[in-house]
Design a protein around this motif. Structure first.
Motif, PDB file in Angstrom:
ATOM      1  N   THR A  30       0.839  -1.196  -0.070  1.00  0.00           N
ATOM      2  CA  THR A  30      -0.008   0.123   0.015  1.00  0.00           C
ATOM      3  C   THR A  30       0.847   1.271  -0.073  1.00  0.00           C
ATOM      4  O   THR A  30       2.139   1.292   0.379  1.00  0.00           O
ATOM      5  N   GLY A  31       0.284   2.418  -0.279  1.00  0.00           N
ATOM      6  CA  GLY A  31       0.897   3.582  -0.515  1.00  0.00           C
ATOM      7  C   GLY A  31       1.425   4.113   0.832  1.00  0.00           C
ATOM      8  O   GLY A  31       2.209   4.803   1.154  1.00  0.00           O
ATOM      9  N   SER A  32       0.940   3.668   2.003  1.00  0.00           N
ATOM     10  CA  SER A  32       1.057   4.289   3.298  1.00  0.00           C
ATOM     11  C   SER A  32       1.453   3.372   4.218  1.00  0.00           C
ATOM     12  O   SER A  32       1.791   3.716   5.351  1.00  0.00           O
ATOM     13  N   SER A  33       1.587   1.994   3.674  1.00  0.00           N
ATOM     14  CA  SER A  33       2.187   0.906   4.840  1.00  0.00           C
ATOM     15  C   SER A  33       3.809   1.102   5.152  1.00  0.00           C
ATOM     16  O   SER A  33       4.557   1.553   4.342  1.00  0.00           O
ATOM     17  N   LYS A  34       4.238   0.565   6.240  1.00  0.00           N
ATOM     18  CA  LYS A  34       5.577   0.544   6.438  1.00  0.00           C
ATOM     19  C   LYS A  34       6.103  -0.652   6.996  1.00  0.00           C
ATOM     20  O   LYS A  34       5.189  -1.591   7.283  1.00  0.00           O
ATOM     21  N   SER A  35       7.158  -1.081   7.141  1.00  0.00           N
ATOM     22  CA  SER A  35       7.718  -2.193   7.743  1.00  0.00           C
ATOM     23  C   SER A  35       7.479  -2.277   9.225  1.00  0.00           C
ATOM     24  O   SER A  35       7.342  -1.020  10.000  1.00  0.00           O
ATOM     25  N   ASN A  36       7.374  -3.358   9.812  1.00  0.00           N
ATOM     26  CA  ASN A  36       6.879  -3.515  11.161  1.00  0.00           C
ATOM     27  C   ASN A  36       8.391  -3.035  12.367  1.00  0.00           C
ATOM     28  O   ASN A  36       8.151  -2.704  13.299  1.00  0.00           O
ATOM     29  N   SER A  37       9.446  -2.794  11.448  1.00  0.00           N
ATOM     30  CA  SER A  37      10.693  -2.577  12.064  1.00  0.00           C
ATOM     31  C   SER A  37      10.663  -1.162  12.667  1.00  0.00           C
ATOM     32  O   SER A  37       9.973  -0.415  11.901  1.00  0.00           O
ATOM     33  N   PRO A  38      11.353  -0.722  13.680  1.00  0.00           N
ATOM     34  CA  PRO A  38      11.265   0.607  14.227  1.00  0.00           C
ATOM     35  C   PRO A  38      12.067   1.244  13.128  1.00  0.00           C
ATOM     36  O   PRO A  38      13.148   0.824  12.398  1.00  0.00           O
ATOM     37  N   SER A  39      11.754   2.676  12.500  1.00  0.00           N
ATOM     38  CA  SER A  39      12.511   3.298  11.670  1.00  0.00           C
ATOM     39  C   SER A  39      13.147   4.636  12.040  1.00  0.00           C
ATOM     40  O   SER A  39      13.548   5.571  11.174  1.00  0.00           O
ATOM     41  N   THR A  40      13.838   4.646  13.245  1.00  0.00           N
ATOM     42  CA  THR A  40      14.318   5.753  13.762  1.00  0.00           C
ATOM     43  C   THR A  40      15.568   5.775  13.223  1.00  0.00           C
ATOM     44  O   THR A  40      16.330   4.756  13.176  1.00  0.00           O
ATOM     45  N   LEU A  41      16.276   6.950  12.779  1.00  0.00           N
ATOM     46  CA  LEU A  41      17.389   7.105  12.589  1.00  0.00           C
ATOM     47  C   LEU A  41      18.416   7.708  13.518  1.00  0.00           C
ATOM     48  O   LEU A  41      18.099   8.521  14.085  1.00  0.00           O
ATOM     49  N   THR A  42      19.637   7.009  13.855  1.00  0.00           N
ATOM     50  CA  THR A  42      20.256   7.339  15.062  1.00  0.00           C
ATOM     51  C   THR A  42      21.752   7.549  14.357  1.00  0.00           C
ATOM     52  O   THR A  42      22.418   6.761  13.630  1.00  0.00           O
ATOM     53  N   ILE A  43      22.325   8.779  14.219  1.00  0.00           N
ATOM     54  CA  ILE A  43      23.587   9.163  13.926  1.00  0.00           C
ATOM     55  C   ILE A  43      24.421   9.455  15.401  1.00  0.00           C
ATOM     56  O   ILE A  43      24.033  10.266  16.070  1.00  0.00           O
ATOM     57  N   GLU A  44      25.686   8.936  15.216  1.00  0.00           N
ATOM     58  CA  GLU A  44      26.439   9.207  16.695  1.00  0.00           C
ATOM     59  C   GLU A  44      27.754   9.566  16.044  1.00  0.00           C
ATOM     60  O   GLU A  44      28.644   8.427  15.544  1.00  0.00           O
ATOM     61  N   ASN A  45      28.649  10.650  16.456  1.00  0.00           N
ATOM     62  CA  ASN A  45      29.862  11.020  16.329  1.00  0.00           C
ATOM     63  C   ASN A  45      30.278  10.863  14.719  1.00  0.00           C
ATOM     64  O   ASN A  45      31.464  10.369  14.671  1.00  0.00           O
ATOM     65  N   LEU A  46      29.737  11.295  13.820  1.00  0.00           N
ATOM     66  CA  LEU A  46      29.805  11.037  12.363  1.00  0.00           C
ATOM     67  C   LEU A  46      30.983  11.959  11.932  1.00  0.00           C
ATOM     68  O   LEU A  46      30.826  12.986  12.143  1.00  0.00           O
ATOM     69  N   CYS A  47      31.852  11.405  11.324  1.00  0.00           N
ATOM     70  CA  CYS A  47      33.254  12.381  10.771  1.00  0.00           C
ATOM     71  C   CYS A  47      33.379  12.089   9.517  1.00  0.00           C
ATOM     72  O   CYS A  47      33.455  10.629   8.761  1.00  0.00           O
TER      73      CYS A  47
END
Length: 366
Positions: free
Chosen positions: A17-34
């Motif tokens: 469907t156009g609005s469905s998503k994966s059941n897994s969490p989709s938070t993006l976390t970035i840590e100390n990226l260089c």
């Protein structure tokens, strides 16, 4: 031939469907990226997190590291150090580096990158597995984004705004965890840009998809975002809601980047500042008799005010801007100020007028 950088959207993915998503969490976390190129730092120790379903914008001037950060998230660039986690799974660290097609990041490029030899439907469905069940979701996506009637048109038959929506539909079709948009409105004229960005925000919110958006345009960032991150000189210097960022900048550099400011030297006692404009309410608390630079936005300076805190100033110039006008003022010391006001407020060059501050303002230690 498919451009290599398009593969981030075109792994083996399903859509229903156009609005469905994966059941897994989709938070993006970035840590100390260089990241550096030829010994020059372009992204310096950047960290942030995007909650599920939120729109996060990296806002900053050109050359500040925004697009490089986005490319590292999508997997087009390998970080020198730091960690990227997508949906609770590590996509990149010192021992792991997932290829773009394995990250579930849907990318909308500045030039849209539509396939010129494919019609709208085939462009959108390009990254979806070839079976009837998966293709059934494409029509739903086209309907959701408002381009169902254009499904048989070729890219050259579309307007800029229509191409923009096709690019977004293609990014959403493989059901990504993250949507990444790189300066997506820069090729549109001013009037169309405002209309399209409002549409795109609503589509992304309805889809409840976590989104990272890169722009140098303050108006776009504020209109689109739940949270804004300011990148200056390759550093992420402040994050917050658009209102927080604008009304409570954490440095004078952030305040200046976000628009015109008036800077007056003064002193702070607790949350009260005092300068040539009189006493003003500060957004933060200081110690007694702290020397500060007081930062006042042009829209916070009021003319023809009967307040006891008003001082007299002379009008130097008036510029008509259509829906508002800017007025340049000179204080008795010669300090120049800029004020923004409605077009019906009387302002005559050479006139002496009372001036005061009508809102809480920021201050920074000297």
């Amino acid at each position: 031939m498919v451009r290599p950088y398009l593969y981030c959207m075109f792994g083996k993915t399903n859509t229903t469907t156009g609005s469905s998503k994966s059941n897994s969490p989709s938070t993006l976390t970035i840590e100390n990226l260089c990241k550096s190129f030829d010994g020059t730092n372009v992204v310096n120790n950047v960290s942030f997190e995007i909650p599920d379903g939120h729109i996060f914008t990296l806002l900053g001037p050109s050359g500040g590291g925004k697009t490089t950060t986005l490319r590292m998230i999508a997997g087009f660039e390998k970080p020198d150090s730091g960690t990227i986690s997508i949906g609770g799974k590590i996509a990149s660290n010192e021992s792991i580096f997932l290829s773009p097609e394995n990250r579930k990041v849907g990318m909308v490029f500045q030039d849209y990158a539509l396939f010129p030899h494919l019609n709208v439907y085939k462009n959108v469905s390009f990254g979806v597995q070839s079976n009837t069940q998966n293709f059934s979701g494409i029509d739903s996506i086209l309907e959701t984004i408002g381009i169902a009637s254009l499904k048989h048109r070729m890219p050259h038959q579309l307007s800029g705004g229509q191409q923009q929506r096709v690019a977004l539909a293609r990014a959403l079709a493989p059901n990504p965890s993250i949507i990444a948009l790189d300066e997506p409105f820069s090729n549109l004229d001013t009037e169309l840009r405002q209309h399209v960005r409002n549409e795109i925000r609503q589509i992304l919110k309805n889809a409840n998809v976590t989104t990272i958006f890169v722009t140098h345009d303050q108006d776009e960032a504020f209109a689109m975002s739940d949270t804004v991150g300011i990148m200056l000189e390759n550093n992420l210097v402040q994050t917050g809601t658009p209102h927080e960022i604008y009304t409570a900048p954490e440095s004078i550099e952030v305040a200046r980047f976000l628009g015109d400011i008036n800077v007056l030297e003064g002193t702070a006692n607790s949350s009260i500042g005092e300068c040539e404009l009189g006493k003003v309410l500060l957004s933060e608390t200081f110690g007694d008799h702290q020397k500060v630079n007081i930062v006042i936005r042009p829209e916070s300076i009021r003319l023809n005010n009967d307040s006891n805190e008003s001082v007299m100033a002379r009008i130097i110039s008036v510029e008509f801007r259509g829906t508002y006008k800017t007025v340049e003022l000179a204080l008795p010391s010669g300090q120049l100020l800029t004020s923004i006001m409605g077009i019906h407020i009387d302002a005559t060059v050479g006139a002496e007028v009372p001036v005061s501050v009508n809102s809480t303002v920021s201050a920074f230690p000297i």
